[in-house]
Design a protein around this motif. Structure first.
Motif, short mmCIF file in Angstrom:
data_model
loop_
_atom_site.label_atom_id
_atom_site.label_comp_id
_atom_site.label_asym_id
_atom_site.label_seq_id
_atom_site.Cartn_x
_atom_site.Cartn_y
_atom_site.Cartn_z
N ARG A 44 -4.35 -27.01 -3.94
CA ARG A 44 -3.50 -27.25 -2.90
C ARG A 44 -3.46 -29.04 -2.54
O ARG A 44 -4.81 -30.25 -2.58
N ASN A 45 -2.96 -29.56 -1.92
CA ASN A 45 -1.86 -30.95 -1.63
C ASN A 45 -2.15 -31.93 -2.50
O ASN A 45 -3.07 -33.79 -2.62
N SER A 46 -2.40 -31.38 -3.67
CA SER A 46 -2.43 -32.26 -4.96
C SER A 46 -0.90 -32.69 -4.96
O SER A 46 -0.29 -32.16 -4.55
N SER A 47 -0.76 -33.37 -6.71
CA SER A 47 1.19 -34.04 -6.79
C SER A 47 1.21 -32.21 -6.97
O SER A 47 2.94 -32.40 -6.38
N GLU A 48 0.54 -31.61 -7.99
CA GLU A 48 1.72 -29.93 -7.63
C GLU A 48 0.51 -29.55 -7.20
O GLU A 48 -0.42 -28.69 -7.42
N SER A 49 0.97 -28.89 -5.69
CA SER A 49 0.58 -28.67 -4.80
C SER A 49 0.85 -26.74 -5.36
O SER A 49 1.56 -26.44 -5.49
N LEU A 50 -0.42 -25.89 -4.35
CA LEU A 50 -0.51 -25.07 -4.66
C LEU A 50 -0.07 -24.34 -3.26
O LEU A 50 -1.32 -24.88 -2.48
N ALA A 51 0.03 -23.13 -2.65
CA ALA A 51 0.19 -22.66 -1.39
C ALA A 51 -1.68 -22.65 -0.95
O ALA A 51 -1.98 -23.11 0.36
N SER A 52 -2.30 -22.09 -2.05
CA SER A 52 -3.71 -21.66 -1.34
C SER A 52 -4.27 -22.00 -2.16
O SER A 52 -4.14 -21.97 -3.82
N ASN A 53 -5.99 -22.57 -2.48
CA ASN A 53 -6.88 -22.79 -3.81
C ASN A 53 -7.24 -21.67 -3.47
O ASN A 53 -8.60 -21.50 -5.06
N THR A 54 -7.50 -20.46 -2.88
CA THR A 54 -7.96 -19.06 -3.15
C THR A 54 -6.99 -18.16 -3.96
O THR A 54 -6.62 -17.86 -3.91
N ILE A 55 -6.95 -18.42 -5.67
CA ILE A 55 -5.65 -17.25 -6.14
C ILE A 55 -7.00 -16.05 -6.42
O ILE A 55 -8.00 -16.00 -6.13
N LYS A 56 -5.82 -14.79 -5.63
CA LYS A 56 -6.68 -13.66 -5.91
C LYS A 56 -5.66 -12.75 -7.24
O LYS A 56 -6.40 -11.60 -7.29
N ILE A 93 3.36 -6.07 -5.71
CA ILE A 93 2.50 -6.84 -4.59
C ILE A 93 1.00 -5.24 -4.16
O ILE A 93 2.36 -4.73 -3.20
N ALA A 94 0.53 -5.85 -3.87
CA ALA A 94 -0.56 -5.07 -3.19
C ALA A 94 -0.91 -5.47 -2.79
O ALA A 94 -1.10 -6.81 -3.09
N THR A 95 -0.96 -5.77 -0.63
CA THR A 95 -1.07 -6.33 0.16
C THR A 95 -1.96 -5.56 1.05
O THR A 95 -2.54 -4.48 0.86
N CYS A 96 -2.72 -5.97 2.02
CA CYS A 96 -3.38 -5.75 3.15
C CYS A 96 -2.54 -5.32 4.04
O CYS A 96 -3.50 -4.08 4.64
N GLU A 97 -1.21 -4.47 3.97
CA GLU A 97 -0.59 -4.12 5.03
C GLU A 97 0.33 -3.23 4.28
O GLU A 97 1.26 -2.80 4.79
N GLY A 98 0.29 -3.09 3.24
CA GLY A 98 1.13 -2.15 2.01
C GLY A 98 1.21 -2.54 1.09
O GLY A 98 0.75 -4.01 0.04
N PHE A 99 2.70 -1.94 0.20
CA PHE A 99 2.86 -2.95 -0.88
C PHE A 99 3.50 -3.20 -1.44
O PHE A 99 5.17 -3.04 -0.13
N ALA A 100 4.19 -3.58 -1.98
CA ALA A 100 6.10 -4.32 -1.84
C ALA A 100 6.87 -4.69 -3.68
O ALA A 100 5.73 -4.79 -4.69
N SER A 143 2.35 -8.44 3.87
CA SER A 143 1.99 -9.14 3.97
C SER A 143 1.51 -10.26 3.29
O SER A 143 2.32 -10.16 1.82
N PRO A 144 1.11 -11.76 4.21
CA PRO A 144 0.57 -12.73 3.18
C PRO A 144 -0.40 -12.59 1.83
O PRO A 144 -0.98 -13.04 0.83
N GLU A 145 -1.23 -11.32 2.37
CA GLU A 145 -2.82 -11.79 1.75
C GLU A 145 -2.20 -10.20 1.25
O GLU A 145 -2.36 -9.72 0.83
N VAL A 146 -2.20 -11.10 -0.43
CA VAL A 146 -2.71 -10.21 -1.35
C VAL A 146 -3.58 -10.03 -2.37
O VAL A 146 -4.63 -10.46 -2.40
N ASN A 147 -3.40 -8.46 -3.08
CA ASN A 147 -4.69 -8.30 -3.29
C ASN A 147 -4.56 -8.18 -4.64
O ASN A 147 -5.34 -8.36 -5.58
N ASP A 148 -3.82 -7.63 -5.20
CA ASP A 148 -3.38 -7.41 -6.38
C ASP A 148 -1.50 -8.08 -7.05
O ASP A 148 -0.77 -7.66 -6.21
N LEU A 149 -1.48 -7.88 -8.18
CA LEU A 149 0.35 -8.41 -9.00
C LEU A 149 -0.38 -8.19 -10.84
O LEU A 149 -0.86 -7.76 -10.92
N LYS A 150 1.05 -7.62 -10.19
CA LYS A 150 1.68 -6.34 -11.41
C LYS A 150 2.82 -7.07 -11.33
O LYS A 150 3.82 -6.96 -10.59
#
Length: 974
Positions: A516-528, A586-593, A571-578
């Motif tokens: 995050r905040n680099s030239s190729e910025s990520l939305a967050s430094n916490t990758i789940k 997308i598995a989140t803290c408020e359901g899945f999408a 929800s923006p809080e992602v727990n799992d991706l497949k």
């Protein structure tokens, strides 16, 4: 007892019937009058060329820019608050038709008050804008209205009631009366073909990419377009009467007359139900926007906005066991395993018209800390479910396997090997049921590369197990980092860390780091969580899902897009991706999408700067015309601008610069920029918009000029300069006159004093001249030269009369001066028995020039007495010349006598005549302002052959002396 209770619970869940979860819609935003919408009963929406969404309601017209609604009603000029439709023309004038205005249209131009335009058309009900043809079409009861460019509307009467106009890919426009299709060219309407022989006509038609969808009751017929004809290809029947049909890139949208919400079907020919959008309202109209969103106008329930219809969310309200979905795993047959924070897991089917539960099981009984940590599908070996304490293989029945303490993750590493991470790490071989144990603890992520190596990410770094030899090693790369997610793509390994961003490795070495905040910025430094396919990488974070297109050759991000609640994610809080094919789970803290991750998901949003204007803050006059001129004011100006951002409005900010004034770009999150005390001149204001996701607009350039105030104009400055010059000139003249009067008074005073002194000098000159002459006469008498004495006395008498007369004057001519000196020198010759000769030289044109009187006489006298009289070996010579050098008169008196130094040594040089002459020169300088220079040179100093003295008298600007008032007085008295 615990084991028995657990077994009975599992058996109950296995035999329990499947539950039903109703199909859910994509995430949406709901706008009503509470949010600023003009009315809750919305007929339709339309997006203009600047990107604004216009909403026609029963309570007025609304304009929406993503943040605010601006409303127009009867007080703004609408003929009636019930607006039936809204559209724009090529000049982006907004055309509306109200319920009570049967024979009139209204339009809004650049947000000015509503204007009316009367015409014969009545009961207009449909609209279509063709950007390619630069034409707006309005249709209704026996009427077609065409608006081209900025021209006035043209009405054409039709023999039928016209429906909505549509445009094909070849730029041709068509309309229908419900049975037949007609072509439109300008205002000419011609029959093309008949569509049906059914007794009922079509109520709705919608064209999209070569297909025409025609609605008749519960039936939807489809026609294909080709060679300027429409050919029937299919029919689709529904259980209810269709109200609206709308087709876009997401599929086919169907709403019903007697049902709220509607359905979205695929366009792949199978008519699969993607989801049912169960909105609380009857849908009147569906439209798209340029950002990929869909707008639905409802009766009495306002406006619904679906920012990304390819997102489908499921929550606990839909029957999920828990709102926190901790893990998921897609399996064949459009099915999905979900793991919850309650220890429960469910198998659901998302391929039918409803989301249906097919199986449910308790992996762990603990309700407080019984997270299902991970799920892995092993094909014929079933599904593996991992909770904190249990490791379960589920096929026809559930089998609990031994687990390595507190569990963290599982992964199907190849067809027959399952990796299990816990306090220790195990490789569980499915075909032999052998377990290989490794002293590696707390593994949170696992994957396999194309070479068969197993990669493990744990609490303290990265490990690699050789899939052929089963040997392992800890890598130096990422040592000490907690790794939450791993995925292999091509020959690379992506590693997501807890707080240190995302790393790309090759052969165990880091080749790129994204933070995050680099030239190729990520939305967050916490990758789940991570998922990848070729150059597309899906990154699950605590702020949503980031999609990037990565260039492995240049090691950079070519495209990036963030998906969160603004895109419809529950929800923006992602727990799992497949990732399965092109579907992202997308598995989140408020359901899945479920997200259909197509290639165009990465297409950026292009913003447009609009409503740019300049306001004179002194008068508050606003102008949005390019090149507008405003008067200068020390209060300054304010530039206003806006950008329609329907999805990411809260993230919009601006960079702006006033060319030739600002030396750098300025940043603001507002919509205005103020400049105080702006100097007069021409300016270009440049502004561009961007959000935090990399979407931006092109720079917009707005030219304006600041007119100088009266006191800043060149004419005023020239006039002021001229006035100051006149004042300065007047003061100078006054001062000059004052100083001249003062100087003249001083000169008069000095002249009076000088004249007094001159009179005294004259009193001395006269006796001195007489004394010298008497001495000569006495000398003649002493030597008995009586005749000579008489002759000398007679000459002296004439000379004394003439000399005394000249001495009484200030000015005489050169001729008078020369005549007097000749007479004087002749007397001196007699006195010394012709011991010297003399000459006078002057040009005839200067003989009448006026000079100070007797200025040269004392020096001629010195040349005789102190110069040539005393020489013995040679004959004396005196030469007097008058020459003109430009405007200056030069008088030279030269003799070949003993010289100045010998005269001084003999003390004969300080004659009274010389001193009198010097005083006389000073008088003319100070008393009359005549510039006279006097120099005396001893000729014997320069050359041994030359002896004697030369006196030079220089009178500067002799011609100015000719008009001197004192000179005039003397010449008149001659």
């Amino acid at each position: 007892m615990y084991v028995l209770r657990q077994f009975l619970s599992i058996c109950f869940l296995l035999v329990a019937g499947p539950g039903i979860v109703s199909a859910q819609t994509a995430g949406y935003r709901h706008f009503t009058v509470k949010d600023g919408l003009a009315g809750n009963h919305a007929y339709m929406t339309h997006q203009d060329k600047d990107g604004y969404i216009w909403i026609a309601t029963t309570s007025g017209l609304s304009r929406f820019d993503g943040r605010h609604f601006q409303n127009y009603d009867y007080e703004n000029g609408l003929p009636d608050n019930e607006v039936l439709f809204v559209t724009n023309d090529h000049a982006n004038r907004i055309w509306i038709h109200s319920f009570a205005a049967n024979n009139a249209l209204s339009f809004i131009e650049k947000a000015l008050p509503v204007k009316r335009y009367s015409l014969k058309a009545a009961n207009l009900s449909e609209q279509y804008y063709s950007d390619g043809n630069q034409t707006t079409y309005l249709t209704g009861f026996h009427s077609l209205v065409v608006v081209r460019g900025r021209h006035a509307p043209v009405w054409t009467q039709l023999p039928f009631d016209a429906g909505r106009v549509w445009e094909t890919e070849d730029g041709l426009c068509y309309l229908s009366d419900g049975r037949s299709i007609f072509t439109i060219k300008d205002t000419v309407v011609r029959f093309l073909q008949q569509l049906t022989r059914y007794p009922a006509s079509y109520s709705r038609m919608y064209y999209y990419k070569g297909l025409l969808y025609a609605v008749s009751g519960k039936t939807l017929q489809i026609f294909v377009y080709g060679q300027k004809r429409f050919r029937y290809i299919a029919t689709r029947r529904f259980d209810a009467s269709i109200n609206q049909v709308h087709v876009n890139k997401y599929g086919i949208w169907i709403t019903y007359k007697d049902q709220q919400g509607g359905c979205l079907f695929t366009r792949d020919g199978q008519w699969s139900l993607q989801y049912r959008f169960a909105l609380p309202g009857f849908i009147n109209y569906i439209s798209d926007d340029t950002e990929g969103g869909v707008w639905l106008s409802s009766s009495d329930n306002g406006l619904f906005y679906i920012p990304a219809p390819d997102f489908v969310n499921y929550t606990i309200a839909d029957g999920l066991a828990s709102s926190v979905v901790s893990a998921l795993e897609p399996v064949p047959g459009k099915k999905l395993w979900l793991g919850y924070n309650t220890g429960q897991a469910e198998l659901v089917c998302y391929a039918k018209k409803t989301l249906r539960k097919e199986r449910s099981i308790m992996v762990e009984q603990s309700s407080s800390n019984g997270f299902v940590m991970d799920i892995a599908s092993a094909g014929k070996y079933g599904v593996f479910l991992l909770s904190r304490k249990n490791f379960l293989q589920l096929r026809d029945k559930a089998t609990y396997l031994k687990a390595p303490g507190v569990n963290k993750s599982i992964s199907l590493l190849n067809d027959t090997v399952v990796g299990v991470g816990g306090w220790k790490y195990w490789l569980y071989r499915l075909n032999t049921k052998r377990v290989t144990e490794y002293p590696i603890s707390r593994i949170y992520a696992q994957c396999t590369d194309i070479h068969g190596n197993y990669w493990l990410g744990g609490m303290d770094g990265l490990y690699r197990i050789d899939g052929h030899t089963s040997g392992y090693q800890k890598l130096k790369a990422l040592d000490g980092y907690k790794i939450n997610a791993l995925v292999c793509c091509k020959d690379y390994l992506w590693a997501g860390t807890q707080n240190n961003g995302l790393y790309l490795l090759r052969n165990g070495r880091i080749v790129s780091q994204l933070k995050r905040n680099s030239s190729e910025s990520l939305a967050s430094n916490t990758i789940k969580a991570l998922a990848a396919r070729e150059e597309r990488v899906y990154i699950g974070t605590n702020k949503g899902v980031q999609l990037i297109r990565y260039n492995y050759d240049l090691h950079r991000i070519d495209q990036s897009r963030m998906l969160n609640h603004d895109d419809g994610l529950i929800s923006p809080e992602v727990n799992d991706l497949k990732l399965l094919h092109d579907t992202l789970f997308i598995a989140t803290c408020e359901g899945f999408a479920i997200h259909h991750a197509t290639a165009d998901t990465l297409h950026p949003v292009r913003y447009t700067i609009s409503d740019v204007s300049v306001t004179d803050l002194r008068s508050n006059r606003r102008s949005d015309t390019q090149g507008t001129v405003i008067p200068y004011s020390s209060v300054g100006v304010e530039l206003a601008f806006n950008t329609v951002a329907l999805r990411y409005a809260a993230e919009i900010s601006y960079l702006y610069q006033l060319e030739s004034f600002d030396n750098r770009w300025k940043h603001t999150t507002g919509n205005t920029a103020a400049y105080t005390n702006l100097p007069p001149g021409k300016y270009v204001f440049v502004v561009k918009a961007a959000d935090t996701r990399g979407n931006s607009s092109k720079p917009y350039r707005f030219a304006f000029a600041v007119k100088p105030a009266l006191w800043q104009t060149m004419m005023f400055k020239c006039s002021l300069t001229l006035l100051l010059l006149l004042i300065a000139g007047g003061l100078f003249i006054a001062y000059h006159r004052y100083t001249k009067r003062k100087t003249k008074a001083q000169i008069m005073q000095n002249r009076i004093i000088a004249k007094a002194r001159l009179e005294a000098l004259r009193a001395q000159i006269k006796p001195h001249f007489v004394f010298n002459s008497m001495n000569a006469i006495s000398d003649y008498l002493h030597h008995n030269r009586n005749e000579d004495a008489i002759e000398l006395l007679q000459g002296f008498a004439g000379l004394i009369r003439k000399g005394l007369n000249i001495a009484a004057k200030d000015f005489i001519t050169i001729a008078e001066e020369t005549a007097f000196l000749v007479q004087y020198l002749k007397l001196e010759q007699k006195k010394c028995d012709a011991c010297f000769d003399f000459t006078f030289e002057s040009a005839p044109e200067i003989r009448d020039l006026v000079i100070p009187s007797l200025l040269s006489q004392p020096f001629v006298e010195n040349a005789v007495i102190h110069g040539v009289r005393n020489i013995k070996r040679r004959r004396g010579q005196i030469n007097v010349t008058y020459t003109l050098n430009g405007k200056d008169l030069i008088c030279n008196i030269a003799d070949n006598g003993v010289g100045v130094r010998r005269s001084i040594s003999s003390k004969r040089a300080d004659s009274i005549g010389t001193k009198l002459s010097e005083h006389r020169v000073n008088y003319f300088r100070s008393g009359m302002g005549i510039d006279i220079e006097l120099s005396i040179a001893d000729l014997s100093d320069g050359d041994a052959d030359e002896v004697g003295t030369r006196v030079t008298i220089l009178i500067k600007d002799i011609f100015q002396l000719q008009t001197n008032e004192d000179n005039a007085e003397d010449t008149h008295n001659r």
